[in-house]
Design a protein around this motif. Sequence first.
Motif, short mmCIF file in Angstrom:
data_model
loop_
_atom_site.label_atom_id
_atom_site.label_comp_id
_atom_site.label_asym_id
_atom_site.label_seq_id
_atom_site.Cartn_x
_atom_site.Cartn_y
_atom_site.Cartn_z
N PRO A 150 0.66 -1.11 0.16
CA PRO A 150 0.07 0.17 -0.29
C PRO A 150 0.73 1.12 0.18
O PRO A 150 1.79 0.87 0.50
CB PRO A 150 -0.41 -0.17 1.17
N ASN A 151 0.09 2.45 -0.06
CA ASN A 151 0.65 3.65 -0.22
C ASN A 151 0.69 3.79 1.16
O ASN A 151 0.09 4.21 1.42
CB ASN A 151 0.28 4.62 -1.14
N ALA A 152 1.40 3.73 2.25
CA ALA A 152 2.32 3.89 3.70
C ALA A 152 3.71 4.25 3.66
O ALA A 152 4.19 4.69 2.79
CB ALA A 152 1.82 2.42 4.28
N ARG A 153 3.21 5.33 5.25
CA ARG A 153 4.82 5.60 5.43
C ARG A 153 5.79 4.38 5.88
O ARG A 153 5.61 3.93 6.57
CB ARG A 153 5.01 6.47 6.91
N TYR A 154 6.13 3.78 5.50
CA TYR A 154 7.32 2.29 5.86
C TYR A 154 8.51 2.80 6.40
O TYR A 154 9.31 3.89 6.07
CB TYR A 154 7.60 1.83 4.49
N ARG A 155 8.53 2.32 7.70
CA ARG A 155 9.95 2.72 8.69
C ARG A 155 9.98 1.42 9.43
O ARG A 155 9.05 0.53 9.41
CB ARG A 155 9.06 3.25 9.11
N LEU A 156 11.21 1.81 10.11
CA LEU A 156 11.76 0.54 11.00
C LEU A 156 10.47 0.02 12.08
O LEU A 156 10.09 -1.12 12.05
CB LEU A 156 13.04 1.09 11.74
N ASN A 184 15.04 -14.39 -10.70
CA ASN A 184 13.47 -13.79 -10.87
C ASN A 184 12.72 -13.73 -9.73
O ASN A 184 11.80 -12.85 -9.87
CB ASN A 184 13.16 -15.39 -11.49
N GLN A 185 13.24 -13.89 -8.51
CA GLN A 185 13.11 -14.07 -7.04
C GLN A 185 12.51 -12.72 -6.45
O GLN A 185 11.73 -12.46 -6.36
CB GLN A 185 13.80 -14.82 -6.55
N PHE A 186 13.65 -11.85 -6.87
CA PHE A 186 13.17 -10.44 -6.76
C PHE A 186 12.92 -9.63 -7.70
O PHE A 186 12.65 -8.57 -7.43
CB PHE A 186 15.26 -10.02 -6.50
N THR A 187 12.51 -10.00 -8.88
CA THR A 187 11.92 -9.08 -10.10
C THR A 187 10.73 -9.12 -10.03
O THR A 187 9.58 -8.16 -10.14
CB THR A 187 12.62 -9.35 -11.46
N LYS A 188 10.02 -10.17 -9.79
CA LYS A 188 8.74 -10.58 -9.51
C LYS A 188 7.81 -9.10 -8.08
O LYS A 188 6.47 -8.95 -8.67
CB LYS A 188 8.25 -12.15 -9.08
N PRO A 189 8.14 -8.95 -7.03
CA PRO A 189 7.13 -8.88 -6.27
C PRO A 189 7.60 -7.17 -7.07
O PRO A 189 6.20 -6.21 -5.92
CB PRO A 189 7.54 -8.49 -4.89
N LEU A 190 8.52 -6.26 -7.73
CA LEU A 190 8.59 -5.67 -8.51
C LEU A 190 7.78 -4.64 -9.06
O LEU A 190 7.59 -3.29 -9.35
CB LEU A 190 10.16 -5.52 -9.50
N GLN A 191 6.84 -5.45 -10.21
CA GLN A 191 6.32 -5.80 -10.23
C GLN A 191 4.54 -5.67 -10.31
O GLN A 191 2.99 -5.22 -10.88
CB GLN A 191 5.67 -6.74 -12.02
N ASP A 192 4.52 -5.51 -9.01
CA ASP A 192 3.52 -5.95 -8.01
C ASP A 192 2.77 -4.33 -7.99
O ASP A 192 3.75 -3.19 -7.97
CB ASP A 192 3.26 -6.24 -6.88
N LYS A 193 1.37 -4.39 -7.81
CA LYS A 193 1.07 -2.77 -8.02
C LYS A 193 1.45 -1.74 -6.34
O LYS A 193 1.18 -3.04 -5.37
CB LYS A 193 -0.45 -3.03 -7.76
N GLY A 194 2.22 -0.86 -6.57
CA GLY A 194 2.23 -0.23 -5.09
C GLY A 194 4.13 -0.36 -4.44
O GLY A 194 4.54 0.39 -3.88
N ALA A 195 4.36 -1.13 -5.58
CA ALA A 195 5.72 -2.00 -5.12
C ALA A 195 6.84 -0.35 -5.58
O ALA A 195 7.71 0.13 -4.40
CB ALA A 195 6.33 -2.52 -6.38
N VAL A 196 6.55 1.27 -5.83
CA VAL A 196 7.00 1.48 -6.27
C VAL A 196 7.33 2.69 -4.65
O VAL A 196 8.43 2.86 -4.06
CB VAL A 196 6.70 2.97 -7.29
N TRP A 197 6.16 2.20 -3.97
CA TRP A 197 5.64 3.37 -2.47
C TRP A 197 7.54 3.31 -1.74
O TRP A 197 8.21 3.24 -0.85
CB TRP A 197 4.28 3.01 -2.33
N SER A 198 6.74 1.07 -1.11
CA SER A 198 7.96 0.32 -0.59
C SER A 198 9.49 0.65 -0.95
O SER A 198 9.61 0.64 -0.21
CB SER A 198 6.87 -0.73 -0.33
N TYR A 199 9.77 0.55 -1.99
CA TYR A 199 10.89 0.62 -2.93
C TYR A 199 11.54 1.04 -3.07
O TYR A 199 12.87 1.50 -2.65
CB TYR A 199 11.06 -0.59 -4.15
N LEU A 200 11.19 2.62 -2.75
CA LEU A 200 11.60 3.84 -2.84
C LEU A 200 11.68 5.15 -1.35
O LEU A 200 12.19 5.59 -1.77
CB LEU A 200 10.86 4.54 -3.54
N SER A 201 11.10 3.98 -0.03
CA SER A 201 10.83 4.49 0.90
C SER A 201 12.16 5.04 1.57
O SER A 201 12.38 6.27 2.23
CB SER A 201 10.21 3.91 1.45
N PRO A 202 13.20 3.77 1.51
CA PRO A 202 14.59 4.12 2.07
C PRO A 202 14.71 5.01 1.55
O PRO A 202 16.13 6.29 2.55
CB PRO A 202 15.17 3.35 1.92
#
Length: 290
Positions: free
Chosen positions: A77-83, A191-209
Amino acid sequence: MNALSTDLFLNWEYEKGKNARIRYREYSQPKTDKPSLLFVHGYGGMLEHWNQNIPLFAEKYHILAIDLLGFGGSEKPNARYRLSLFAEQIRALLVHKNISNVVIVGHSMGGASGLYFAHENPDIVEGLILANPSGLFGDTMDPMAKAFFGLIASPLIGEVMFAAFANHIGVSQSLLPTYYNQKKVDLQLINQFTKPLQDKGAVWSYLSPSRRPHDFTLEHLPKPCNYRNKAFLVWGAEDSALPPHKIIPEFQQLLPQAGAFIIPEASHCIHHDAHETFNARLAYILSHEL
């Protein structure tokens, strides 16, 4: 592995009125004489990244492996990702499974999340085993890297760059520097690491750091932190991003009780890069130190 190692899901309220499905797997049944083990992956990872570790321990220990919110097979989701959010997720899973005694095995961001959880819930955690944990960086980031993260922190540029890297070539180029044994970065891992990048909303979590770097550090925790039980640092000697000679002393300010074990010919993804040596060290800790 066994019948319980299929995907399971927890519907977690990560913010008031907002829920997301969290993927996890369970191996074996809870043991009366041993704590449960919880494996927590690092940034960009997923529970399958532990596939060369968990099988060795699944018969002897009750094991849980989790996909952090925004990664792997969990929703993004479009959330505030954090530790602190990941620490809350860990707590939600343990409450869901009625576990009050756990050893956390965390890699990189998963190690930082596990430490954050242990700081806030010290009575639940019997042991912390941190594999190349992130969260404390000191002066290790060079000016070029800082400039790069500044660029991808810009919403428009960040999304463009995410699209450019969210493919097999980009994933391969990102994974190779984290491995000493480059042959481990094979098509299956890519392939294992690429697949989740195609999921809806992945941009939000992957760019959070990069967009909120302070949300992913442990700098604000007291030194030492509230967690005083046993802790262990296991580090790849060739980790250029988080070099052990610089980062281990910083973690030992948070965890003065933590000893350090450095594995030669291993880089950041130590548990997969040098899985046999890592497994041997983990087995020793579980059998003789906890």
